[in-house]
Design a protein around this motif. Structure first.
Motif, short mmCIF file in Angstrom:
data_model
loop_
_atom_site.label_atom_id
_atom_site.label_comp_id
_atom_site.label_asym_id
_atom_site.label_seq_id
_atom_site.Cartn_x
_atom_site.Cartn_y
_atom_site.Cartn_z
N PHE A 149 -0.86 -5.26 -3.96
CA PHE A 149 -1.41 -6.57 -3.61
C PHE A 149 -0.68 -7.55 -4.53
N HIS A 150 0.12 -8.42 -3.94
CA HIS A 150 1.01 -9.21 -4.82
C HIS A 150 1.39 -10.54 -4.19
N CYS A 151 1.87 -11.41 -5.03
CA CYS A 151 2.44 -12.66 -4.54
C CYS A 151 3.72 -12.32 -3.80
N HIS A 152 3.87 -12.89 -2.60
CA HIS A 152 5.03 -12.56 -1.76
C HIS A 152 6.28 -13.35 -2.13
N ILE A 153 6.16 -14.23 -3.12
CA ILE A 153 7.37 -14.87 -3.65
C ILE A 153 8.09 -13.80 -4.46
N ILE A 202 12.09 0.39 2.47
CA ILE A 202 11.78 -0.63 3.49
C ILE A 202 10.28 -0.60 3.81
N HIS A 203 9.68 -1.77 3.71
CA HIS A 203 8.24 -1.94 3.91
C HIS A 203 7.97 -2.54 5.28
N TRP A 204 6.91 -2.04 5.94
CA TRP A 204 6.53 -2.47 7.29
C TRP A 204 5.31 -3.37 7.13
N HIS A 205 5.58 -4.60 6.97
CA HIS A 205 4.61 -5.59 6.48
C HIS A 205 3.60 -5.96 7.57
N GLY A 206 2.34 -5.64 7.30
CA GLY A 206 1.27 -5.91 8.28
C GLY A 206 0.81 -4.67 9.01
N TYR A 241 9.36 -6.53 8.82
CA TYR A 241 9.73 -5.50 7.84
C TYR A 241 10.72 -6.12 6.88
N HIS A 242 10.80 -5.55 5.70
CA HIS A 242 11.77 -6.04 4.73
C HIS A 242 11.94 -5.03 3.61
N ALA A 243 13.05 -5.16 2.88
CA ALA A 243 13.30 -4.29 1.75
C ALA A 243 12.20 -4.50 0.71
N HIS A 244 11.81 -3.44 0.01
CA HIS A 244 10.78 -3.54 -1.04
C HIS A 244 11.24 -2.77 -2.25
N TYR A 245 12.40 -3.15 -2.73
CA TYR A 245 12.96 -2.55 -3.94
C TYR A 245 13.61 -3.67 -4.73
N TRP A 302 -0.44 -14.49 -1.27
CA TRP A 302 -0.80 -13.13 -1.69
C TRP A 302 -0.85 -12.21 -0.49
N HIS A 303 -0.21 -11.05 -0.64
CA HIS A 303 -0.13 -10.08 0.47
C HIS A 303 -0.73 -8.74 0.04
N LEU A 304 -1.58 -8.20 0.91
CA LEU A 304 -2.21 -6.90 0.64
C LEU A 304 -1.61 -5.85 1.57
N HIS A 305 -1.17 -4.76 0.99
CA HIS A 305 -0.68 -3.63 1.78
C HIS A 305 -1.87 -2.79 2.26
N GLY A 306 -1.69 -2.13 3.40
CA GLY A 306 -2.67 -1.13 3.83
C GLY A 306 -3.97 -1.66 4.43
CU1 C2O Z 1 6.01 -8.18 2.61
CU2 C2O Z 1 4.74 -5.97 -0.68
O1 C2O Z 1 5.43 -7.12 0.89
#
Ligand code: C2O
Ligand code: CU
Length: 566
Positions: free
Chosen positions: A526-530, A85-89, A129-133, A467-471
């Protein structure tokens, strides 16, 4: 639990101490225990096996105050399926192993296992948040994170009350069906969603469903009602977790003032409706100043792709009744009006009192050409001709322990042959490859990334990629339509009041330029969120400051290569 963290205590001088403690004294630990399991749910009245948290989809909202620690103990009861589970943002400063990105920052949580995510929510704002698998998010595993400003940390706008609006698209097909289709030859595309959900509810037309699977009166698909009191001002916190769709959100008869995007204050601007891409959040203010003797529609419509899904609806109610308005729900702007959406992107700049200036120049510029390619007969997405695939050993573990044989050591290309490149009819690229290589950044360096969109494999088609960047958050320096020219366009960058965001759209045939500082030790996707696009390779990974990462918790390890250093 009131405490002053040790680091803050050490920083305290006699004078500073007072103000620091007013800011931090309320820092609390918000503890959650989640059990993730499959259950039959009918979010759009059609029964589907859904991934739930404590029996719910969407999962519970996480509410905290700036500076709090959020601790979520996740038990994977999916029986035969891994989980992350990813904590997006949330930037995960100092806790890169809690980012929840399978293959990048952790091994998946195995069925029956428990993993505790713990991280500080250091900034106020609206997150998710959302699943990231795999493509697990589309099974229903998501929710909102709302971080209130610390007491005394005033926000540049006022409101009387607030509502959360979680937007999603929904398929009746299982995640496995969708994912297996994408890797089949020939490919079976996921197609347009069956329904659009607002706060996890929609309405499928039961006469079009398989007999016995649809119940139009199930409380699980009752249209959500948002209550307002005449004369009051409301903050709507809107988040999109769609798997595919770009959405346009409108509240019938009520203009919206955009005040926040991805946790940053926006120079307010008024819209009739809001374009929102997967992975984005916005706060808008609305005033309940219309005729209180009737209700109004909230409407979510597909834009950017030719819609084949009915409008998603909810009800704005002035007097508490759940009656559907007699009017037709708003249908939004023309789905293919790219410039309409482009203009909203450009209008989103930092609030004048909350500008954080970007560094004036970059140490490194990475140009990423987004193309569709055929590799071994399969349709993939590629960046500069390289389609991304996740390694079996998470990068964070591999890099920290020196397991360098676990992924491709050749870094992906920094650029592409951009001179004379025709984004409207790109040359075929039969040499595209699949790789799990990553970009290693100089710690603390300033990186520009320019995303360049182009025509897809099908003629006359280019779509929007969020496009979404983690961290990190990045500054959005500019947008254009057509080919980005590195000798021309940087001169027009907005270095004066660019917004900071974590997700940004690259429009059809367009480019988007962003800048960030590689100063958060860890490994970040760093990826497309689709969801389907990331699954088809539309992503890259950045490493920075790996040697500054503290000892990894053993719970994130155990998959792929496990030998090696310390
Ligand atoms: Cu909301 Cu890597 O994603
Ligand atoms: Cu995409």
């Amino acid at each position: 639990m009131a405490f002053l963290p040790g680091a803050a205590r050490r920083l305290c001088s006699l004078f500073l101490c007072l103000s620091l403690s007013t800011l931090l004294v309320r820092a609390a630990t918000r503890r959650h225990e989640w059990e993730v399991s499959y259950q039959f749910k009918s979010p759009d009245c059609v029964r589907k096996l859904s991934a739930t948290i404590n029996g719910q989809t969407p999962g519970p909202a996480i509410r905290a105050t700036q500076g709090d620690t959020v601790e979520v103990k996740v038990r994977n009861s999916l029986l035969t399926e891994n989980l992350a589970i990813h904590w997006h943002g949330i930037r995960q400063i100092g806790t890169p192993w809690a980012d929840g990105t399978e293959g990048v920052t952790q091994c998946p949580i195995l069925p029956g296992d428990t993993f505790t995510y713990a991280f500080v929510v250091d900034r106020p704002g609206t997150y998710m948040y959302h699943a990231h698998y795999g493509m697990q998010r589309s099974a229903g595993l998501y929710g909102v994170i709302v971080v209130a400003a610390a007491p005394g940390g005033a926000e540049p706008f006022a409101y009387d009350d607030e509502h959360d609006v979680l937007l999603n698209d929904w398929w009746h097909n299982s995640t496995y069906e969708l994912a297996a289709g994408l890797v089949s030859v020939p490919m079976v595309w996921v197609g347009e969603p069956h329904s659009l959900l607002i706060n996890g509810r929609g309405k499928f037309n039961c006469s079009a469903a398989l007999p016995g699977t649809c119940n139009a009166t199930s409380p699980e698909c009752a249209t959500p009602v948002f209550a307002v009191v005449p004369g009051k001002t409301y903050r709507f916190r809107i988040a999109s977790v769609t798997s595919l769709s770009a959405l346009n959100f409108e509240i019938e008869g009520h203009e919206m003032t955009v005040v926040e995007a991805d946790g940053h204050y926006v120079k307010p601007f008024v819209v009739k409706n809001l374009n929102i891409y997967s992975g984005e959040t916005y706060s808008v203010l609305i005033k309940a100043d219309q005729d209180p003797n009737r209700n109004y529609w909230l409407a979510s419509n597909v834009v950017s792709r030719e819609p084949a899904t009915p409008t998603g609806t909810a009800i704005l109610s002035y007097n508490g009744d759940r009656a559907s308005p007699a009017t037709t729900p708003p249908t939004g702007p023309a789905w293919n009006d790219t410039m309409y959406r482009f203009r909203q992107s450009v209008a989103t700049v930092a609030h004048p009192a909350h500008v954080e200036l970007p560094p004036p120049r970059a140490d490194r510029t990475i140009l990423l050409l987004n193309t569709q390619n055929k590799i071994d007969g399969r349709i993939k997405w590629a960046l500069n001709g390289v389609s991304f695939t996740l390694p079996h050993t998470p990068y964070l573990v591999a890099l920290k322990r020196g397991l360098l044989g676990t992924f491709d050591q050749r870094p992906p290309p920094e650029t592409y042959a951009h001179q004379g490149y025709d984004v409207y009819s790109p040359p075929p690229n039969p040499n595209a490859t699949v790789s799990d290589g990553l970009y290693r950044l100089q710690f603390g360096s300033v990186v520009d990334v320019v995303l360049q969109n182009a025509n897809m494999l099908a003629p006359n088609k280019s779509e929007t990629h969020p496009w979404h960047l983690h961290g990190h958050d990045f500054w959005v320096l500019g947008y254009g339509i057509g080919r980005f020219d590195p000798t021309v366009h940087p001169a027009s960058y907005n270095l004066k009041d660019p917004i900071l965001k974590n997700t940004v759209a690259v429009h059809p045939y367009g480019w988007t330029a962003l800048r960030f500082k590689g100063d958060n030790p860890g490994v970040w996707a760093f990826h497309c969120h689709i969801e389907a696009h990331f699954f088809m390779g539309m992503g890259v990974v950045f490493e920075e400051g790996i040697h500054r990462v503290a000892n990894l918790p053993p719970e994130i390890m155990g998959c792929g290569e496990t030998k090696g250093g310390h």
